[in-house]
Design an enzyme around this catalytic site. Sequence first.
Site, PDB file in Angstrom:
ATOM      1  N   ASP A 265       0.823  -1.214   0.000  1.00 50.57           N
ATOM      2  CA  ASP A 265       0.000   0.000   0.000  1.00 50.57           C
ATOM      3  C   ASP A 265       0.858   1.267   0.000  1.00 50.57           C
ATOM      4  OD1 ASP A 265      -2.282   1.524   0.096  1.00 50.57           O
ATOM      5  OD2 ASP A 265      -2.545   1.340   2.254  1.00 50.57           O
TER       6      ASP A 265
ATOM      7  N   ASN B  95     -10.595  -2.903  -6.057  1.00 52.09           N
ATOM      8  CA  ASN B  95      -9.768  -1.951  -6.809  1.00 52.09           C
ATOM      9  C   ASN B  95     -10.362  -1.581  -8.171  1.00 52.09           C
ATOM     10  OD1 ASN B  95      -6.566  -3.197  -5.538  1.00 52.09           O
ATOM     11  ND2 ASN B  95      -7.813  -1.480  -4.838  1.00 52.09           N
TER      12      ASN B  95
HETATM   13  C1  FPP Z   1      -2.116   0.190  -3.201  1.00 52.98           C
HETATM   14  O1  FPP Z   1      -1.570   1.492  -3.186  1.00 52.98           O
HETATM   15  C2  FPP Z   1      -1.549  -0.540  -4.295  1.00 52.98           C
HETATM   16  C3  FPP Z   1      -2.276  -1.130  -5.295  1.00 52.98           C
HETATM   17  C4  FPP Z   1      -3.738  -1.103  -5.369  1.00 52.98           C
HETATM   18  C5  FPP Z   1      -1.592  -1.841  -6.372  1.00 52.98           C
HETATM   19  C6  FPP Z   1      -0.438  -2.656  -5.915  1.00 52.98           C
HETATM   20  C7  FPP Z   1       0.294  -3.062  -7.093  1.00 52.98           C
HETATM   21  C8  FPP Z   1       1.612  -3.046  -7.221  1.00 52.98           C
HETATM   22  C9  FPP Z   1       2.557  -2.701  -6.161  1.00 52.98           C
HETATM   23  C10 FPP Z   1       2.186  -3.499  -8.476  1.00 52.98           C
HETATM   24  C11 FPP Z   1       2.448  -4.963  -8.313  1.00 52.98           C
HETATM   25  C12 FPP Z   1       2.892  -5.473  -9.544  1.00 52.98           C
HETATM   26  C13 FPP Z   1       2.976  -6.761  -9.785  1.00 52.98           C
HETATM   27  C14 FPP Z   1       3.534  -7.155 -11.050  1.00 52.98           C
HETATM   28  C15 FPP Z   1       2.529  -7.793  -8.840  1.00 52.98           C
HETATM   29  P1  FPP Z   1      -2.555   2.712  -3.403  1.00 52.98           P
HETATM   30  O2  FPP Z   1      -2.631   2.987  -4.854  1.00 52.98           O
HETATM   31  O3  FPP Z   1      -3.875   2.403  -2.761  1.00 52.98           O
HETATM   32  O4  FPP Z   1      -1.813   3.846  -2.658  1.00 52.98           O
HETATM   33  P2  FPP Z   1      -2.492   5.051  -1.881  1.00 52.98           P
HETATM   34  O5  FPP Z   1      -3.257   4.452  -0.727  1.00 52.98           O
HETATM   35  O6  FPP Z   1      -1.331   5.867  -1.431  1.00 52.98           O
HETATM   36  O7  FPP Z   1      -3.379   5.768  -2.837  1.00 52.98           O
END
Ligand code: FPP
Length: 244
Positions: A26, A74
């Site tokens: 996250d 998501n």
């Molecule tokens: C949450 O951060 C993250 C996600 C919803 C996506 C996670 C995906 C990756 C790290 C890429 C993984 C890649 C592979 C190939 C497995 P957020 O976007 O909710 O962050 P925020 O809370 O700061 O908005």
Amino acid sequence: MLFFKKKKAEVRAAVVLPEHIAIIMDGNGRWAKKRNLPRSSGHTAGAANFKTITRYAASIGVKYLTMYAFSTENWKRPQDEIGALMKLFQQYLREALDDFLEENIKVRFIGDVSVFPKELKKLIREVEEVSENRTGMVLNLAMNYGGRKEILRAFENIREDLQENKIQEVTEETVAEYLYTNGQPDPDLIIRPSGEQRLSNFLLWQSAYSEFVYFDILWPDFTPENLMQAIDIYSSRQRRFGGI
Ligand code: FPP
């Protein structure tokens, strides 16, 4: 399993290595915002870190690593962000066909991957096939994963098998067998970077006795040292599983 870690003063402290670690990746969006970059740049940095941490976990002897990459919730995100994530998955899974060979990592997917674009589904199958016989760390990639949906799916399959007399009773072990993680130990340690302190529908059944460690660090900035810190914290905890 015990292994030893060098401390600054060369004192060696015993560390209890969790067999199964799960991570909620996250904070990609906030990481990008802090830098005035689009959210997709945060996901790009997060994906690169996914590889670094996965390799590191394998190198220290973790047996199972579960990474939360995309939840069933998501899909509520803006289309362009979802598009960017799909592209990243495509890129990283293609790389994964050759990647992780040296580390002997077996890749599995947990979640309903049937809804992903055709090309991505093909890659998912290929990655599972290519790594199927590897004997090192098992990497579970949670994609379109939701804990409640996983449990519901298990109940539906259990009901079907009861009706067809394939099973006669339902125990806790039966439920565990119908989950995506069938045959794997429950996570010992769940890590969430980014400062949030919630489970967000992750491994609801499996986390009954998991130890949680939260970090005020955004996922792209989470380092192998932070992973070791989490393991240190885990080592200092006393797990009682409801006993005394
Ligand atoms: C949450 O951060 C993250 C996600 C919803 C996506 C996670 C995906 C990756 C790290 C890429 C993984 C890649 C592979 C190939 C497995 P957020 O976007 O909710 O962050 P925020 O809370 O700061 O908005």
